[in-house]
Scaffold this motif. Structure first.
Motif, short mmCIF file in Angstrom:
data_model
loop_
_atom_site.label_atom_id
_atom_site.label_comp_id
_atom_site.label_asym_id
_atom_site.label_seq_id
_atom_site.Cartn_x
_atom_site.Cartn_y
_atom_site.Cartn_z
N TYR A 107 -47.60 -12.99 -43.26
CA TYR A 107 -48.32 -12.35 -42.09
C TYR A 107 -49.24 -11.16 -42.39
O TYR A 107 -50.06 -10.96 -41.66
N TYR A 108 -48.78 -10.63 -43.79
CA TYR A 108 -49.62 -9.22 -44.20
C TYR A 108 -50.42 -9.66 -45.18
O TYR A 108 -49.94 -10.37 -46.39
N GLU A 109 -51.54 -9.52 -45.15
CA GLU A 109 -52.47 -9.59 -46.16
C GLU A 109 -52.05 -9.14 -47.49
O GLU A 109 -52.29 -9.62 -48.49
N SER A 110 -51.35 -7.87 -47.38
CA SER A 110 -50.96 -7.20 -48.82
C SER A 110 -49.88 -7.91 -49.62
O SER A 110 -49.85 -7.59 -50.96
N THR A 111 -49.30 -8.91 -48.90
CA THR A 111 -48.06 -9.25 -49.68
C THR A 111 -48.25 -10.78 -49.53
O THR A 111 -47.29 -11.64 -49.80
N ALA A 112 -49.14 -11.46 -49.15
CA ALA A 112 -49.21 -13.01 -48.96
C ALA A 112 -49.70 -13.52 -50.16
O ALA A 112 -50.43 -12.93 -51.16
N ASN A 113 -49.35 -14.74 -50.15
CA ASN A 113 -49.78 -15.70 -51.53
C ASN A 113 -50.29 -16.89 -50.76
O ASN A 113 -49.50 -17.89 -50.62
N PRO A 114 -51.66 -16.65 -50.17
CA PRO A 114 -51.84 -17.93 -49.31
C PRO A 114 -51.99 -19.12 -49.82
O PRO A 114 -51.90 -20.13 -49.02
N HIS A 115 -52.22 -19.48 -51.10
CA HIS A 115 -52.51 -20.70 -51.60
C HIS A 115 -51.11 -21.23 -52.41
O HIS A 115 -51.08 -22.26 -53.00
N HIS A 116 -50.11 -20.37 -52.05
CA HIS A 116 -48.65 -20.84 -52.78
C HIS A 116 -49.00 -20.96 -54.34
O HIS A 116 -48.25 -21.87 -54.81
N LEU A 117 -49.54 -19.98 -55.09
CA LEU A 117 -49.76 -20.03 -56.41
C LEU A 117 -48.25 -19.66 -57.05
O LEU A 117 -47.75 -18.84 -56.63
N PRO A 118 -48.29 -20.52 -58.12
CA PRO A 118 -46.69 -20.12 -58.95
C PRO A 118 -47.00 -18.78 -59.78
O PRO A 118 -48.08 -18.28 -59.92
N PRO A 119 -45.74 -18.33 -60.14
CA PRO A 119 -45.77 -17.19 -61.00
C PRO A 119 -46.26 -17.70 -62.55
O PRO A 119 -46.30 -18.64 -63.02
#
Length: 531
Positions: free
Chosen positions: A297-309
């Protein structure tokens, strides 16, 4: 947090860890779904032993504030008496757990209108339903693992949701102590108004979350784009921001987060989280639920595209994954000796305990697997595991918290909250954050836990946030966050006298291995009461 000095240590890769105020170097928060305290612990420590896994309590097990000890198993003031559910009734109808419905069930603190306001009695085969289902409970023959963890470590019988309401408010309160600060956007990103996503908005459209809108910063929201509901954006800070500012490693690990169809920028396609699993009743569901992932919900902590480490070594550190991971990444990091300082674990949906698509048996499998893995790792000696829940699902519980924050929104609030608004006020002037709300289980499993111990101090979801803030000296969220008021979990821990034993469980919740008898801290001679 009481400590005369910090506890520094050296990381295996040669970098000095951030000093902590206690010997806890690793905190693992297992955040489950939709269980009231009485739903799982109504008769603790006495199980019927007529079916399921046999459970026998240790001598001198402390009393808890539950239905049996309150004399409420029969002659209950609600319309139905509570009934025991066995393991063959593990998958039930989902109950009504709305912000307003729960307040109405409380009936000003009389706790006697649950059947009328939260009970959903019929939902079709293979799910179990019965009249007054909301009143019913499991015992140690079904939730055996949790009862055994309570026997060997510490539990609370006075811990609550930070506010009334369902999953999303609970998740936001865990990581920020704050459900105010939300705005709505269309799936395409245009600002909009939406009475489901945002209640009590100000002139700028900023209001409070009391429902379950999906997060805007998530490709897999709206059931992978199959729906077109408006989405929610949270403004303000969360604990991830505080951890990043101090250089503390951390991560949120959730089942189903890894996409089945990866994001493809060149093709303009979004990630799809399509993994599914089937519970013990044969009900299939998506593993990933976007509205259970608060950091999205927070832009600062999101990974919108679910990218892997970018590598196992980077799990917990800032890279393209931005601290948001699949549960399999936690398993990989633990196995590789790279456990972050703070880890939040969210089971795949079928194992998260939520009625209808999950159940206590599937939930137990997840808990035992993850806790055994931590206990058999080299990190166990410096780790504390907190198991708690996002909301009560509307399941009956007979205890009301001391309300610490009121709300007087006539569209959503009942007397228990409007009376509190007059007596204790409305923090920040932000309506629809009434709480603490419903009572849920909370256990601390650690070599630092008091053993076979019940803590009666009032705590809440934001107490976990406060523990993190204090242990790593992060400071507070601010802006009327509940972290400032949340009770301490330290009463469940003991850092100076011996260590609790390591107790490994079987998949059915029974004890598989016990290192010893511990040192008797919290020896069971504690009585029910309030502090």
């Amino acid at each position: 947090m009481a400590s005369a000095h910090g506890h520094g240590s050296w990381h295996s890769r040669g970098k000095r860890e951030v000093a902590t105020t206690t010997p806890i170097k690793h905190l693992v928060v297992i955040f489950q779904e939709n269980v009231s305290f009485d739903h799982y612990f109504a008769t603790y420590p006495d199980a019927a032993n007529t079916d399921g896994t046999t459970f026998t309590a240790a001598a001198h097990t402390p009393a808890v504030d539950n239905l049996a000890n309150a004399g409420l198993l029969t002659g209950n003031p609600n319309a139905n008496d509570p009934q025991r559910l066995g393991p063959d009734q593990a998958v039930t109808c989902d109950q009504d757990h709305g912000y307003s419905a729960e307040q109405k069930a409380f009936n000003g603190g009389l706790m006697n209108l649950f059947v009328e306001n939260t009970s959903r009695d019929a939902c079709g085969s293979p799910l179990y339903g019965a009249p007054g289902l909301t009143m019913d409970y499991y015992d140690g023959n079904t939730v055996t693992a949790l009862w055994n963890y309570a026997q060997h470590y510490a539990m609370s019988d006075n811990s609550y949701s930070t506010t009334f309401g369902p999953s999303t408010p609970g998740a936001l309160n865990l990581v920020s102590g704050q459900t105010h600060g939300v705005t709505a956007r269309t799936p395409d990103g245009a600002p909009t108004s939406d009475s489901y996503a945002v209640v009590s908005p100000d002139a700028n459209g900023v209001g409070t979350v009391i429902n379950d809108p999906d997060p805007y910063f998530d490709d897999c929201a709206n059931k992978n784009g199959e729906r077109s509901y408006n989405l929610a954006v949270m403004h303000g800070r969360n604990v991830g921001d505080l951890l990043d500012a101090k250089g503390v490693t951390w991560g949120w690990f959730q089942g189903g987060f890894r996409p089945t169809t990866p994001y493809d920028a060149s093709a303009g396609s979004t990630a799809v989280c399509g993994a599914t699993s089937t519970n013990v009743a044969g009900v299939s569901s998506l593993d990933y639920s976007a509205h259970h992932e608060p950091f999205q919900y927070y832009e600062s902590t999101a990974n919108p595209h679910h990218l892997p480490p970018t590598s196992v070594a980077m799990i917990g550190r800032t890279d393209q994954a931005n601290h948001q991971y699949d549960m399999s990444d936690f398993d990989a990091a633990l196995a590789a000796g790279n456990l972050p300082a703070v880890s939040f674990l969210k089971a795949p949906a079928y194992q998260d305990g939520h009625a209808a698509y999950s159940d206590p048996l599937d939930e137990q499998n997840f808990l035992v697997k993850q806790i055994n893995a931590i206990q058999t790792s080299r990190f166990w000696s410096s780790t504390a595991i907190v198991v708690l829940y996002d909301d009560s699902d509307g399941w009956y519980d007979h205890v009301a918290a001391q309300i610490l924050n009121g709300s007087n929104d006539p569209a959503n609030d009942s007397a228990i909250c409007t009376d509190a608004a007059a007596s204790v006020g409305v923090a920040g002037g932000y309506q629809d954050r009434c709480g603490p709300g419903t009572r849920q289980p909370l256990l601390v499993i650690s070599p630092f836990s008091k053993t076979n111990y019940v803590d009666h101090a009032q705590t809440e979801q934001a107490s976990v946030l406060r523990l993190i803030e204090d242990n790593w000296r992060l400071g507070r969220i601010g802006d009327a966050s509940a972290d400032a008021r949340a009770g301490s979990l330290l009463g469940m821990l003991e850092f100076h006298h011996g260590r609790a034993p390591r107790v490994l469980l079987n998949a059915d919740g029974s004890v598989a291995h016990h290192d010893g008898h511990g040192d008797g801290r919290g020896d069971g001679h504690d009585s029910v009461g309030r502090s």
